[in-house]
Design a protein around this motif. Structure first.
Motif, PDB file in Angstrom:
ATOM      1  N   LEU A   6       0.830  -1.203   0.000  1.00  0.00           N
ATOM      2  CA  LEU A   6       0.000   0.000   0.000  1.00  0.00           C
ATOM      3  C   LEU A   6       0.869   1.259   0.000  1.00  0.00           C
ATOM      4  CD1 LEU A   6      -2.782   1.404   0.287  1.00  0.00           C
ATOM      5  CD2 LEU A   6      -2.501   1.147   2.771  1.00  0.00           C
ATOM      6  N   ALA A   7       1.889   1.277   0.854  1.00  0.00           N
ATOM      7  CA  ALA A   7       2.787   2.433   0.914  1.00  0.00           C
ATOM      8  C   ALA A   7       3.534   2.622  -0.405  1.00  0.00           C
ATOM      9  CB  ALA A   7       3.773   2.279   2.069  1.00  0.00           C
ATOM     10  N   ARG A   8       3.954   1.530  -1.026  1.00  0.00           N
ATOM     11  CA  ARG A   8       4.675   1.629  -2.302  1.00  0.00           C
ATOM     12  C   ARG A   8       3.776   2.133  -3.422  1.00  0.00           C
ATOM     13  NH1 ARG A   8       8.080  -3.446  -3.752  1.00  0.00           N
ATOM     14  NH2 ARG A   8       8.998  -1.942  -5.169  1.00  0.00           N
ATOM     15  N   LYS A   9       2.499   1.793  -3.363  1.00  0.00           N
ATOM     16  CA  LYS A   9       1.556   2.296  -4.378  1.00  0.00           C
ATOM     17  C   LYS A   9       1.282   3.783  -4.176  1.00  0.00           C
ATOM     18  CE  LYS A   9      -0.693  -2.073  -5.256  1.00  0.00           C
ATOM     19  NZ  LYS A   9      -1.787  -2.956  -4.894  1.00  0.00           N
ATOM     20  N   ARG A  10       1.177   4.189  -2.927  1.00  0.00           N
ATOM     21  CA  ARG A  10       0.861   5.586  -2.636  1.00  0.00           C
ATOM     22  C   ARG A  10       2.072   6.488  -2.862  1.00  0.00           C
ATOM     23  NH1 ARG A  10      -2.680   6.598   2.421  1.00  0.00           N
ATOM     24  NH2 ARG A  10      -4.038   5.373   1.102  1.00  0.00           N
ATOM     25  N   TRP A  11       3.230   6.072  -2.381  1.00  0.00           N
ATOM     26  CA  TRP A  11       4.461   6.857  -2.509  1.00  0.00           C
ATOM     27  C   TRP A  11       5.577   5.894  -2.906  1.00  0.00           C
ATOM     28  CZ3 TRP A  11       2.170   7.508   2.619  1.00  0.00           C
ATOM     29  CH2 TRP A  11       1.289   8.598   2.673  1.00  0.00           C
ATOM     30  N   ALA A  12       5.970   5.937  -4.131  1.00  0.00           N
ATOM     31  CA  ALA A  12       6.921   4.970  -4.685  1.00  0.00           C
ATOM     32  C   ALA A  12       8.234   4.923  -3.904  1.00  0.00           C
ATOM     33  CB  ALA A  12       7.208   5.314  -6.142  1.00  0.00           C
ATOM     34  N   PHE A  13       8.795   3.752  -3.802  1.00  0.00           N
ATOM     35  CA  PHE A  13      10.151   3.514  -3.325  1.00  0.00           C
ATOM     36  C   PHE A  13      10.522   2.092  -3.704  1.00  0.00           C
ATOM     37  CE2 PHE A  13       7.382   2.368   0.194  1.00  0.00           C
ATOM     38  CZ  PHE A  13       7.920   1.195   0.703  1.00  0.00           C
ATOM     39  N   GLU A  14      11.814   1.834  -3.809  1.00  0.00           N
ATOM     40  CA  GLU A  14      12.306   0.496  -4.133  1.00  0.00           C
ATOM     41  C   GLU A  14      12.829  -0.159  -2.863  1.00  0.00           C
ATOM     42  OE1 GLU A  14      15.244   0.493  -7.260  1.00  0.00           O
ATOM     43  OE2 GLU A  14      14.275   2.236  -8.166  1.00  0.00           O
ATOM     44  N   ILE A  15      12.554  -1.433  -2.722  1.00  0.00           N
ATOM     45  CA  ILE A  15      13.107  -2.197  -1.601  1.00  0.00           C
ATOM     46  C   ILE A  15      14.303  -2.965  -2.124  1.00  0.00           C
ATOM     47  CG2 ILE A  15      12.713  -4.023   0.086  1.00  0.00           C
ATOM     48  CD1 ILE A  15       9.739  -3.231   0.040  1.00  0.00           C
ATOM     49  N   ASP A  16      15.453  -2.652  -1.591  1.00  0.00           N
ATOM     50  CA  ASP A  16      16.685  -3.355  -1.948  1.00  0.00           C
ATOM     51  C   ASP A  16      16.801  -4.640  -1.142  1.00  0.00           C
ATOM     52  OD1 ASP A  16      19.721  -2.927  -3.056  1.00  0.00           O
ATOM     53  OD2 ASP A  16      19.720  -3.838  -1.053  1.00  0.00           O
ATOM     54  N   THR A  17      16.585  -4.545   0.152  1.00  0.00           N
ATOM     55  CA  THR A  17      16.723  -5.676   1.066  1.00  0.00           C
ATOM     56  C   THR A  17      15.643  -5.577   2.127  1.00  0.00           C
ATOM     57  OG1 THR A  17      19.121  -5.612   0.744  1.00  0.00           O
ATOM     58  CG2 THR A  17      18.331  -6.844   2.654  1.00  0.00           C
ATOM     59  N   ALA A  18      15.071  -6.720   2.482  1.00  0.00           N
ATOM     60  CA  ALA A  18      14.083  -6.764   3.563  1.00  0.00           C
ATOM     61  C   ALA A  18      14.332  -8.011   4.404  1.00  0.00           C
ATOM     62  CB  ALA A  18      12.671  -6.794   3.000  1.00  0.00           C
ATOM     63  N   MET A  19      14.341  -7.834   5.713  1.00  0.00           N
ATOM     64  CA  MET A  19      14.488  -8.949   6.643  1.00  0.00           C
ATOM     65  C   MET A  19      13.467  -8.752   7.753  1.00  0.00           C
ATOM     66  SD  MET A  19      15.916 -11.778   7.400  1.00  0.00           S
ATOM     67  CE  MET A  19      17.234 -11.806   6.205  1.00  0.00           C
ATOM     68  N   ILE A  20      12.521  -9.668   7.853  1.00  0.00           N
ATOM     69  CA  ILE A  20      11.470  -9.584   8.846  1.00  0.00           C
ATOM     70  C   ILE A  20      11.748 -10.634   9.918  1.00  0.00           C
ATOM     71  CG2 ILE A  20       8.974  -9.622   9.255  1.00  0.00           C
ATOM     72  CD1 ILE A  20      10.037  -7.525   7.108  1.00  0.00           C
ATOM     73  N   LEU A  21      11.914 -10.185  11.133  1.00  0.00           N
ATOM     74  CA  LEU A  21      12.110 -11.064  12.286  1.00  0.00           C
ATOM     75  C   LEU A  21      10.835 -11.018  13.124  1.00  0.00           C
ATOM     76  CD1 LEU A  21      15.746  -9.950  13.140  1.00  0.00           C
ATOM     77  CD2 LEU A  21      15.034 -11.955  11.849  1.00  0.00           C
ATOM     78  N   PRO A  22      10.689 -11.877  14.111  1.00  0.00           N
ATOM     79  CA  PRO A  22       9.438 -11.891  14.878  1.00  0.00           C
ATOM     80  C   PRO A  22       9.052 -10.545  15.488  1.00  0.00           C
ATOM     81  CG  PRO A  22      10.690 -13.864  15.340  1.00  0.00           C
ATOM     82  CD  PRO A  22      11.580 -12.971  14.504  1.00  0.00           C
ATOM     83  N   ASN A  23      10.033  -9.781  15.989  1.00  0.00           N
ATOM     84  CA  ASN A  23       9.702  -8.542  16.704  1.00  0.00           C
ATOM     85  C   ASN A  23      10.382  -7.292  16.131  1.00  0.00           C
ATOM     86  OD1 ASN A  23      12.294  -9.068  17.444  1.00  0.00           O
ATOM     87  ND2 ASN A  23      11.980  -8.731  19.614  1.00  0.00           N
ATOM     88  N   ARG A  24      11.036  -7.428  14.982  1.00  0.00           N
ATOM     89  CA  ARG A  24      11.670  -6.264  14.350  1.00  0.00           C
ATOM     90  C   ARG A  24      11.888  -6.555  12.874  1.00  0.00           C
ATOM     91  NH1 ARG A  24      15.712  -8.874  17.008  1.00  0.00           N
ATOM     92  NH2 ARG A  24      17.640  -9.278  15.892  1.00  0.00           N
ATOM     93  N   MET A  25      12.155  -5.494  12.142  1.00  0.00           N
ATOM     94  CA  MET A  25      12.468  -5.664  10.727  1.00  0.00           C
ATOM     95  C   MET A  25      13.563  -4.695  10.316  1.00  0.00           C
ATOM     96  SD  MET A  25       9.288  -4.046   8.653  1.00  0.00           S
ATOM     97  CE  MET A  25       8.080  -3.261   9.673  1.00  0.00           C
ATOM     98  N   HIS A  26      14.316  -5.123   9.318  1.00  0.00           N
ATOM     99  CA  HIS A  26      15.364  -4.307   8.717  1.00  0.00           C
ATOM    100  C   HIS A  26      15.034  -4.189   7.232  1.00  0.00           C
ATOM    101  CE1 HIS A  26      17.751  -4.939  12.331  1.00  0.00           C
ATOM    102  NE2 HIS A  26      17.622  -6.239  12.171  1.00  0.00           N
ATOM    103  N   MET A  27      15.151  -2.994   6.707  1.00  0.00           N
ATOM    104  CA  MET A  27      14.928  -2.791   5.269  1.00  0.00           C
ATOM    105  C   MET A  27      15.907  -1.753   4.742  1.00  0.00           C
ATOM    106  SD  MET A  27      10.922  -2.840   4.350  1.00  0.00           S
ATOM    107  CE  MET A  27       9.881  -4.237   4.714  1.00  0.00           C
TER     108      MET A  27
END
Length: 193
Positions: free
Chosen positions: A49-70
């Protein structure tokens, strides 16, 4: 990387650089929560939803149980990563089942830490370092033995996609000349009707 990276002498305050590349860490308030992986589809929808509203590219994404890195690449003339994160955090929080979140304080405030950490990527070495930090996070957290084994990451999705492409090529390599996979034939006949 085709983007120009900003040197520290060009950095305005708060590291807001239009077209910049950023590393982010966001955490849930509860360090023992597993909401991000338990409801990863809701998180993916919020990011989409955020990417559709305001464009940005995701280079790297790491989702952990209680945090995320992007790592994100923002468009030229746009440095407002905060509005994107506000939307992601609120959309994720609003779409969780009622049984998951307390109704007091507002859902987003009840789930997420108030602030997030951002770092403006300075050069190719800095980008490589922060990719490494994100990709190895599940190993550091004791969640995986190898980075590619953690299913909630762009690395895992990339590896799975590459494996599927290799398998498809391998399947085609075993066909006799002139023969096509059944899926291609079905697509062709569907176009006739």
């Amino acid at each position: 990387m085709s983007r120009s990276l900003t040197t520290s002498s060009q950095m305005p305050s708060r590291h807001k650089v239009p077209g910049g590349t950023y590393f982010f860490t966001l955490r849930l308030r509860d360090p023992h929560a597993t909401l991000l992986v338990d409801h990863v589809d809701i998180l993916r929808s919020a990011v989409s939803l955020a990417r559709k509203r305001w464009a940005f590219e995701i280079d790297t994404a790491m989702i952990l149980p209680n945090r995320m890195h992007m790592i994100w690449h923002l468009p030229d003339q746009d440095a407002d990563y905060a509005k994107r994160w506000r939307l992601i955090k609120s959309a994720f929080s609003r779409n969780l089942p009622d049984s998951v979140t307390p109704q007091s304080e507002g859902r987003a405030n009840a789930i997420w830490q108030r602030r997030f950490w951002e770092h403006l990527i300075q050069d190719e070495g800095d980008l490589a370092l922060h990719r490494h930090l994100a990709i190895t996070a599940p190993i550091s957290a004791g969640l995986a033995k190898r980075a590619g084994d953690w299913p909630f990451s762009s690395l895992y999705r990339r590896n799975r996609s590459q494996s599927a492409q290799r398998a498809a090529r391998s399947d085609r390599d075993h066909l006799k000349p002139g023969f096509r996979p059944v899926s291609e034939v079905i697509l062709d006949t569907a176009d006739l009707h």
